[in-house]
Motif scaffolding. Structure first.
Motif, PDB file in Angstrom:
ATOM      1  N   GLU A 393      18.340   0.659 -14.153  1.00 41.31           N
ATOM      2  CA  GLU A 393      16.977   0.417 -13.686  1.00 41.31           C
ATOM      3  C   GLU A 393      15.979   0.910 -14.728  1.00 41.31           C
ATOM      4  O   GLU A 393      16.309   1.722 -15.602  1.00 41.31           O
ATOM      5  N   ARG A 394      14.777   0.380 -14.643  1.00 41.81           N
ATOM      6  CA  ARG A 394      13.678   0.805 -15.498  1.00 41.81           C
ATOM      7  C   ARG A 394      12.399   0.823 -14.672  1.00 41.81           C
ATOM      8  O   ARG A 394      12.275   0.108 -13.669  1.00 41.81           O
ATOM      9  N   VAL A 395      11.435   1.627 -15.121  1.00 43.08           N
ATOM     10  CA  VAL A 395      10.135   1.722 -14.448  1.00 43.08           C
ATOM     11  C   VAL A 395       9.111   0.929 -15.252  1.00 43.08           C
ATOM     12  O   VAL A 395       9.007   1.095 -16.474  1.00 43.08           O
ATOM     13  N   ALA A 396       8.389   0.044 -14.574  1.00 39.11           N
ATOM     14  CA  ALA A 396       7.334  -0.759 -15.196  1.00 39.11           C
ATOM     15  C   ALA A 396       5.979  -0.279 -14.703  1.00 39.11           C
ATOM     16  O   ALA A 396       5.811   0.039 -13.514  1.00 39.11           O
ATOM     17  N   ARG A 397       5.021  -0.209 -15.609  1.00 38.51           N
ATOM     18  CA  ARG A 397       3.654   0.184 -15.258  1.00 38.51           C
ATOM     19  C   ARG A 397       2.833  -1.088 -15.010  1.00 38.51           C
ATOM     20  O   ARG A 397       2.606  -1.882 -15.930  1.00 38.51           O
ATOM     21  N   VAL A 398       2.401  -1.282 -13.779  1.00 36.32           N
ATOM     22  CA  VAL A 398       1.614  -2.449 -13.379  1.00 36.32           C
ATOM     23  C   VAL A 398       0.218  -1.976 -13.008  1.00 36.32           C
ATOM     24  O   VAL A 398       0.066  -1.026 -12.230  1.00 36.32           O
ATOM     25  N   TRP A 399      -0.790  -2.645 -13.532  1.00 42.09           N
ATOM     26  CA  TRP A 399      -2.152  -2.176 -13.261  1.00 42.09           C
ATOM     27  C   TRP A 399      -3.115  -3.359 -13.123  1.00 42.09           C
ATOM     28  O   TRP A 399      -2.865  -4.466 -13.597  1.00 42.09           O
ATOM     29  N   GLY A 400      -4.217  -3.077 -12.441  1.00 34.32           N
ATOM     30  CA  GLY A 400      -5.291  -4.044 -12.293  1.00 34.32           C
ATOM     31  C   GLY A 400      -6.633  -3.365 -12.505  1.00 34.32           C
ATOM     32  O   GLY A 400      -6.806  -2.179 -12.165  1.00 34.32           O
ATOM     33  N   GLN A 401      -7.606  -4.094 -13.056  1.00 26.02           N
ATOM     34  CA  GLN A 401      -8.920  -3.539 -13.363  1.00 26.02           C
ATOM     35  C   GLN A 401      -9.995  -4.297 -12.602  1.00 26.02           C
ATOM     36  O   GLN A 401     -10.131  -5.513 -12.760  1.00 26.02           O
ATOM     37  N   ASP A 402     -10.726  -3.572 -11.751  1.00 29.94           N
ATOM     38  CA  ASP A 402     -11.834  -4.154 -10.982  1.00 29.94           C
ATOM     39  C   ASP A 402     -11.373  -5.362 -10.174  1.00 29.94           C
ATOM     40  O   ASP A 402     -11.929  -6.458 -10.250  1.00 29.94           O
ATOM     41  N   MET A 403     -10.325  -5.168  -9.387  1.00 37.47           N
ATOM     42  CA  MET A 403      -9.807  -6.224  -8.525  1.00 37.47           C
ATOM     43  C   MET A 403     -10.674  -6.359  -7.274  1.00 37.47           C
ATOM     44  O   MET A 403     -10.967  -5.354  -6.595  1.00 37.47           O
ATOM     45  N   VAL A 404     -11.088  -7.576  -6.979  1.00 37.86           N
ATOM     46  CA  VAL A 404     -11.891  -7.846  -5.785  1.00 37.86           C
ATOM     47  C   VAL A 404     -10.953  -8.232  -4.643  1.00 37.86           C
ATOM     48  O   VAL A 404     -10.242  -9.234  -4.726  1.00 37.86           O
ATOM     49  N   VAL A 405     -10.952  -7.422  -3.587  1.00 35.89           N
ATOM     50  CA  VAL A 405     -10.081  -7.649  -2.437  1.00 35.89           C
ATOM     51  C   VAL A 405     -10.965  -7.792  -1.204  1.00 35.89           C
ATOM     52  O   VAL A 405     -11.887  -6.990  -0.997  1.00 35.89           O
ATOM     53  N   PRO A 406     -10.730  -8.817  -0.367  1.00 33.34           N
ATOM     54  CA  PRO A 406     -11.552  -8.988   0.837  1.00 33.34           C
ATOM     55  C   PRO A 406     -11.554  -7.737   1.714  1.00 33.34           C
ATOM     56  O   PRO A 406     -10.578  -6.980   1.753  1.00 33.34           O
ATOM     57  N   ARG A 407     -12.674  -7.543   2.402  1.00 30.26           N
ATOM     58  CA  ARG A 407     -12.846  -6.336   3.198  1.00 30.26           C
ATOM     59  C   ARG A 407     -11.769  -6.202   4.268  1.00 30.26           C
ATOM     60  O   ARG A 407     -11.252  -5.109   4.518  1.00 30.26           O
ATOM     61  N   PHE A 408     -11.399  -7.310   4.921  1.00 31.25           N
ATOM     62  CA  PHE A 408     -10.422  -7.211   6.002  1.00 31.25           C
ATOM     63  C   PHE A 408      -9.052  -6.783   5.463  1.00 31.25           C
ATOM     64  O   PHE A 408      -8.310  -6.061   6.135  1.00 31.25           O
ATOM     65  N   LEU A 409      -8.708  -7.205   4.219  1.00 30.26           N
ATOM     66  CA  LEU A 409      -7.452  -6.779   3.634  1.00 30.26           C
ATOM     67  C   LEU A 409      -7.492  -5.310   3.232  1.00 30.26           C
ATOM     68  O   LEU A 409      -6.502  -4.587   3.366  1.00 30.26           O
ATOM     69  N   ARG A 410      -8.657  -4.854   2.766  1.00 33.72           N
ATOM     70  CA  ARG A 410      -8.789  -3.439   2.405  1.00 33.72           C
ATOM     71  C   ARG A 410      -8.619  -2.553   3.636  1.00 33.72           C
ATOM     72  O   ARG A 410      -7.939  -1.523   3.588  1.00 33.72           O
ATOM     73  N   ASP A 411      -9.259  -2.953   4.748  1.00 30.17           N
ATOM     74  CA  ASP A 411      -9.125  -2.170   5.979  1.00 30.17           C
ATOM     75  C   ASP A 411      -7.680  -2.189   6.485  1.00 30.17           C
ATOM     76  O   ASP A 411      -7.155  -1.177   6.954  1.00 30.17           O
ATOM     77  N   GLN A 412      -7.047  -3.356   6.406  1.00 33.80           N
ATOM     78  CA  GLN A 412      -5.655  -3.470   6.871  1.00 33.80           C
ATOM     79  C   GLN A 412      -4.730  -2.599   6.022  1.00 33.80           C
ATOM     80  O   GLN A 412      -3.872  -1.878   6.553  1.00 33.80           O
ATOM     81  N   LEU A 413      -4.910  -2.635   4.707  1.00 34.15           N
ATOM     82  CA  LEU A 413      -4.073  -1.828   3.812  1.00 34.15           C
ATOM     83  C   LEU A 413      -4.314  -0.335   4.042  1.00 34.15           C
ATOM     84  O   LEU A 413      -3.364   0.473   4.017  1.00 34.15           O
ATOM     85  N   ALA A 414      -5.573   0.050   4.274  1.00 30.62           N
ATOM     86  CA  ALA A 414      -5.879   1.460   4.538  1.00 30.62           C
ATOM     87  C   ALA A 414      -5.169   1.939   5.798  1.00 30.62           C
ATOM     88  O   ALA A 414      -4.621   3.050   5.837  1.00 30.62           O
ATOM     89  N   GLY A 415      -5.158   1.106   6.856  1.00 31.26           N
ATOM     90  CA  GLY A 415      -4.479   1.486   8.089  1.00 31.26           C
ATOM     91  C   GLY A 415      -2.976   1.620   7.897  1.00 31.26           C
ATOM     92  O   GLY A 415      -2.343   2.560   8.403  1.00 31.26           O
ATOM     93  N   GLU A 416      -2.376   0.702   7.158  1.00 32.74           N
ATOM     94  CA  GLU A 416      -0.930   0.772   6.922  1.00 32.74           C
ATOM     95  C   GLU A 416      -0.570   1.979   6.048  1.00 32.74           C
ATOM     96  O   GLU A 416       0.472   2.619   6.260  1.00 32.74           O
ATOM     97  N   LEU A 417      -1.422   2.283   5.073  1.00 33.74           N
ATOM     98  CA  LEU A 417      -1.170   3.469   4.249  1.00 33.74           C
ATOM     99  C   LEU A 417      -1.252   4.739   5.076  1.00 33.74           C
ATOM    100  O   LEU A 417      -0.462   5.680   4.879  1.00 33.74           O
TER     101      LEU A 417
END
Length: 469
Positions: A393-417
């Motif tokens: 196995e190997r570890v890959a570094r994945v990143w995003g810069q200034d990603m725009v995510v809809p508000r409903f998805l942000r709230d949903q992800l926050a609740g799951e986290l």
């Protein structure tokens, strides 16, 4: 007239004439069109049979004349000094040893009609006995041409001030006195490219279960116990075995499996799955790999054969950690409209069930992370391979810069986290090469829980983005 059946119709040929008129009868048959068709058909059948026979004979001839098989390497101890039985068994048995070995390396390339086989420059030979190193030295480079065999120059391997444990000295002295002493020889040939693995020839008279090996027992995928396997070896043309204590504590087994096992035990037909994992001590980029034997053993029965399985590799991924996705600071904060997450994605290859081929994630592979079809980052995956019957196995570094995510998805992800149940989609794209002006990629589709363990991936192929260039 005589009648000859040909296909679905009857051909009438002139009858055989008396000896005095054979010429006329023969001429009559030659002029008859039906007899000509029959003759041509017979000749065609004979020609086809001859052609098939010729192809079969040619194939056999080419296989014997131009075989393609791997070369066979062998080693011999031409002579040794400083390792007499008298020295090993003398009163000064605790004194260090300084043995010198004359090694002969031989290459049998007679079954290879395509290329030469070589011991490359900077190769080394190491001699050991019972895991105790005795000597080391360089091996002169040489090659055996295709369809040839060759013996290289004598390699000198030596050791200075070698200390052997008393039990190994006594054992070696006894074997030398009986003329049955054998040592392990390992020839290491350097790789020809950067970041490649060395080629290692292991010339040993023993087969061993290595130290730190473990045995696991399961039934119907339900874990039942685990235990350590003591290190032991079987000598040349010998057998050996060892009893292992495998145990489990408060193991939970589903009711249907318990009932099934009870029924099989009652009729004396119960069998469990046994997996023996042996460290191979082969390490690359600070990661070591294991060998795994899979067995099906009947409870109370005799010995059952084990095997290295032959099945396709299993790819899986895990999200080891993520930064820039804090529920309060990044996802639900009123002033934040974009996200800049950084993911540590572990890509794992389980090639334990494959005893023939190495499985690799090639160079230029990439990993993409998304959530609910919203892009969250992309990064390159380091090139690596899992050898046959190994994991890697190997570890890959994945990143995003200034990603725009809809508000409903942000709230949903926050609740799951917050509940520890957040999972994202991971896609690993591996270039698969080009054919007929069309390039394709192997694509791994995975659903990975953030902070969770390995999650299996599905594998498919897709047109490469190179086709759009």
């Amino acid at each position: 007239m005589t009648a000859t059946r040909h296909g679905d119709h009857v051909i009438h040929c002139p009858p055989s004439a008396p000896s005095g008129s054979r010429g006329q009868a023969s001429a009559a048959r030659e002029d008859d069109p039906d007899c000509k068709a029959c003759s041509r058909c017979c000749f065609c059948l004979v020609g086809i049979a001859a052609a098939i026979t010729g192809i079969v004979l040619l194939t056999v001839f080419l296989e014997r004349r131009f075989p393609v098989e791997d070369p066979v390497y062998s080693a011999a101890i031409a002579g040794v000094a400083g390792l007499d039985a008298a020295v090993l068994g003398s009163a000064s048995a605790g004194a260090p040893l300084s043995p010198v070995f004359n090694l002969t390396i031989r290459i049998d390339n007679t079954r290879n009609s395509r290329e030469s086989a070589c011991v490359r420059a900077l190769s080394t030979a190491a001699v050991s006995y019972g895991d105790a190193p005795l000597a080391r030295g360089s091996v002169p480079p040489f090659c055996a041409k295709k369809m040839r065999e060759r013996e290289g120059e004598v390699a000198r391997a030596w050791g200075q001030g070698v200390v052997l444990p008393p039990f190994l000295r006594d054992q070696l002295a006894g074997e030398l006195a009986a003329g049955e002493a054998a040592v392990d020889v390992k020839v290491t040939m350097p790789a020809r490219c950067y970041d490649c693995s060395d080629v290692v020839l292991s010339c040993s008279k023993t087969a061993c279960v290595t130290s730190l090996s473990t045995a696991t027992v399961s039934y119907g995928d339900a874990f039942l116990g685990k235990g350590s396997v003591p290190e032991f070896c079987a000598g040349h043309r010998q057998e050996s075995e060892h009893v292992v204590r495998v145990w489990g504590q408060d193991v939970v087994v589903p009711k249907f499996l318990r009932d099934k096992l009870a029924g099989e035990l009652a009729v004396g037909e119960a069998a469990v799955d046994v997996k023996v994992t042996m460290p191979d001590w082969w390490c690359s980029n600070y990661r070591c790999e294991d060998r795994v034997l899979v067995c099906k053993a009947k409870i109370g029965g005799g010995l059952s054969p084990c095997q290295f399985p032959q099945k396709p590799p299993i790819y899986s991924v895990a999200i080891a950690s993520v930064a820039g996705l804090d529920p309060a600071r990044d996802l639900t904060a009123a002033g934040r409209t974009t996200l800049s997450p950084v993911w540590n994605v572990t890509v794992h290859i389980n090639n334990l069930r494959n005893a023939y081929d190495t499985e690799c994630v090639p160079s230029l592979s990439t990993a993409t992370v998304s959530y609910g079809d919203a892009f969250l980052g992309k990064g390159s995956v380091p090139e690596f391979c899992a050898r046959k019957r190994r994991e890697s196995e190997r570890v890959a570094r994945v990143w995003g810069q200034d990603m725009v995510v809809p508000r409903f998805l942000r709230d949903q992800l926050a609740g799951e986290l917050a509940m520890g149940e957040a999972a994202v989609d991971v896609k690993v794209t591996m270039p698969n090469g080009c054919s007929a002006m069309v390039c394709t990629d192997d694509v791994l589709i995975c659903k990975a829980k953030i902070g969770g363990g390995l999650s299996p991936c599905g594998r498919t192929d897709a047109p490469s983005t190179k086709n759009q260039a």
